[in-house]
Design a protein around this motif. Structure first.
Motif, short mmCIF file in Angstrom:
data_model
loop_
_atom_site.label_atom_id
_atom_site.label_comp_id
_atom_site.label_asym_id
_atom_site.label_seq_id
_atom_site.Cartn_x
_atom_site.Cartn_y
_atom_site.Cartn_z
N VAL A 145 32.29 -2.45 11.21
CA VAL A 145 31.98 -2.03 12.58
C VAL A 145 33.11 -2.41 13.53
O VAL A 145 33.47 -1.64 14.43
CB VAL A 145 30.62 -2.64 13.02
N ALA A 146 33.70 -3.58 13.33
CA ALA A 146 34.81 -4.00 14.20
C ALA A 146 36.01 -3.08 14.03
O ALA A 146 36.70 -2.75 15.01
CB ALA A 146 35.19 -5.44 13.90
N ALA A 147 36.29 -2.65 12.80
CA ALA A 147 37.42 -1.74 12.57
C ALA A 147 37.17 -0.37 13.19
O ALA A 147 38.11 0.29 13.65
CB ALA A 147 37.68 -1.61 11.08
N ALA A 148 35.91 0.05 13.23
CA ALA A 148 35.58 1.35 13.80
C ALA A 148 35.58 1.34 15.32
O ALA A 148 35.86 2.37 15.95
CB ALA A 148 34.21 1.81 13.29
N LEU A 154 36.10 -9.18 20.35
CA LEU A 154 37.13 -10.21 20.47
C LEU A 154 37.51 -10.77 19.11
O LEU A 154 38.67 -11.11 18.87
CB LEU A 154 36.63 -11.35 21.34
N SER A 155 36.53 -10.91 18.23
CA SER A 155 36.78 -11.49 16.92
C SER A 155 35.80 -10.94 15.91
O SER A 155 34.73 -10.41 16.26
CB SER A 155 36.65 -13.02 16.97
N VAL A 156 36.17 -11.10 14.62
CA VAL A 156 35.27 -10.75 13.52
C VAL A 156 35.33 -11.88 12.51
O VAL A 156 36.41 -12.38 12.17
CB VAL A 156 35.64 -9.39 12.90
N THR A 157 34.15 -12.31 12.04
CA THR A 157 34.05 -13.43 11.10
C THR A 157 33.19 -12.99 9.92
O THR A 157 32.05 -12.54 10.10
CB THR A 157 33.41 -14.66 11.76
N ALA A 158 33.74 -13.13 8.71
CA ALA A 158 33.00 -12.80 7.49
C ALA A 158 32.95 -14.04 6.61
O ALA A 158 33.98 -14.63 6.32
CB ALA A 158 33.68 -11.65 6.76
N PHE A 159 31.74 -14.40 6.15
CA PHE A 159 31.61 -15.64 5.38
C PHE A 159 30.62 -15.50 4.22
O PHE A 159 29.55 -16.09 4.24
CB PHE A 159 31.24 -16.82 6.29
N PRO A 160 31.01 -14.77 3.16
CA PRO A 160 32.27 -14.05 2.98
C PRO A 160 32.11 -12.59 3.39
O PRO A 160 31.05 -12.15 3.83
CB PRO A 160 32.51 -14.17 1.47
N GLY A 161 33.18 -11.84 3.17
CA GLY A 161 33.17 -10.41 3.45
C GLY A 161 34.58 -9.86 3.51
O GLY A 161 35.54 -10.63 3.62
N TYR A 162 34.69 -8.56 3.43
CA TYR A 162 35.98 -7.88 3.45
C TYR A 162 35.77 -6.50 4.04
O TYR A 162 34.64 -6.08 4.31
CB TYR A 162 36.55 -7.79 2.02
N LEU A 163 36.84 -5.78 4.24
CA LEU A 163 36.74 -4.46 4.83
C LEU A 163 36.30 -3.45 3.78
O LEU A 163 36.90 -3.33 2.72
CB LEU A 163 38.09 -4.04 5.43
N LEU A 171 42.70 -1.59 8.71
CA LEU A 171 43.15 -2.96 8.92
C LEU A 171 43.94 -3.10 10.21
O LEU A 171 43.77 -4.09 10.95
CB LEU A 171 43.99 -3.42 7.72
N LEU A 172 44.77 -2.13 10.51
CA LEU A 172 45.54 -2.19 11.76
C LEU A 172 44.62 -2.18 12.98
O LEU A 172 44.96 -2.75 14.01
CB LEU A 172 46.53 -1.04 11.81
N ALA A 173 43.48 -1.53 12.86
CA ALA A 173 42.52 -1.52 13.97
C ALA A 173 42.01 -2.93 14.28
O ALA A 173 41.58 -3.21 15.40
CB ALA A 173 41.35 -0.59 13.66
N LEU A 174 42.06 -3.81 13.27
CA LEU A 174 41.61 -5.19 13.45
C LEU A 174 42.71 -6.12 13.91
O LEU A 174 42.45 -7.30 14.19
CB LEU A 174 41.04 -5.73 12.13
N SER A 175 43.93 -5.63 14.01
CA SER A 175 45.08 -6.51 14.21
C SER A 175 45.12 -7.16 15.59
O SER A 175 45.84 -8.15 15.78
CB SER A 175 46.38 -5.74 13.96
N LYS A 176 44.37 -6.63 16.56
CA LYS A 176 44.34 -7.25 17.89
C LYS A 176 43.17 -8.21 18.06
O LYS A 176 43.01 -8.83 19.11
CB LYS A 176 44.26 -6.17 18.97
N LEU A 177 42.34 -8.34 17.01
CA LEU A 177 41.21 -9.25 17.04
C LEU A 177 41.56 -10.52 16.28
O LEU A 177 42.42 -10.52 15.40
CB LEU A 177 39.98 -8.61 16.39
N CYS A 178 40.87 -11.60 16.59
CA CYS A 178 40.95 -12.78 15.74
C CYS A 178 40.03 -12.54 14.55
O CYS A 178 38.86 -12.15 14.71
CB CYS A 178 40.50 -14.02 16.50
N VAL A 179 40.57 -12.75 13.34
CA VAL A 179 39.83 -12.48 12.12
C VAL A 179 39.70 -13.77 11.32
O VAL A 179 40.71 -14.41 11.00
CB VAL A 179 40.53 -11.39 11.28
#
Length: 245
Positions: A145-148, A154-163, A171-179
């Protein structure tokens, strides 16, 4: 923020629900709501912080549940990882259940970004942006959802998780967020390699992307639960320092 003021909302809230929001409890509380979003009814929980004041702005988190992403999994995730710290630190937390049993990375994502707009129209979300986080399938959903819709977060946290079905453009869409990516050392699903690859991709492009292997932990990570949930919130608060290097 593009389209923020002009976006038409189609979510429907009852007058009673809105009145309850306006009143606000003195102590932290979890309330259950239903919104009509994207042609479907979305059940969700809201954690309100201690001494909640509907006239004040609060940082906000969208929490995705693991497994089937039902309200039961939302309840468990809120209690294990978010509620106590959110109430104490002054955060709003929104936990939607997957609509019609469709996971948020397999069709259930159709409620976004309208669901986010609905929350911003009902609650005072600081800066109009959210953190998004979740365990397991919830982590995959958070990344998806964050990539879309990166402008909402502001940030995305996965514990665990991946795109989910990763591409360079996602992935570039997430590059301005803290991951922030966490995985147990003994995770039986072995998501380590993909999570590490995504973190390294983002870091190489100047993003703040942290990959942590939690020693001794299985898929269900206890080092981020209970009193240790403060670590998740430290990540959220670190976004104030910026998410690019």
């Amino acid at each position: 923020m593009g389209g923020y003021a002009s976006r038409t909302l189609r979510s429907v809230f009852s007058a009673a629900a809105l009145a309850a929001v306006a009143a606000g409890p003195a102590a932290g509380e979890v309330v259950e709501r239903i919104a009509r979003v994207a042609g479907t009814s979305v059940h969700y929980k809201v954690v309100l912080p201690n001494d909640y004041d509907a006239a004040k702005d609060y940082p906000a988190i969208v929490v995705m549940g693991g497994g089937p992403q039902t309200m039961n999994t939302i309840d468990g995730t809120l209690e294990r990882n978010f509620r106590a710290e959110a109430e104490r630190r002054g955060y709003l937390v929104f936990g939607p259940a997957a609509p019609d049993g469709e996971l948020f990375f397999q069709g259930g994502d159709r409620i976004f970004p309208e669901f986010l707009d609905a929350m911003r129209s009902t609650y005072r979300v600081a800066g109009g942006k959210f953190h998004v986080a979740g365990p397991s399938n919830g982590g995959i959903a958070a990344m998806h959802v964050a990539a879309a819709h990166p402008d909402y977060f502001l940030s995305v946290t996965a514990f665990p998780g991946y795109l989910w079905r990763p591409t360079d453009s996602k992935l570039l869409a997430l590059s301005k967020l803290c991951v922030y990516l966490y995985v147990g050392e003994h995770d039986e699903y072995r998501w380590h390699d993909e999570m590490q690859r995504e973190a390294e991709f983002l870091a190489a492009r100047g993003g703040v992307a942290r990959y942590s292997v939690e020693l001794g932990q299985p898929h269900r990570i206890e080092t981020l639960a209970g009193a240790n949930a403060s670590r998740l919130f430290e990540g959220f608060e670190a976004t104030a320092q910026g998410c690019s290097r």
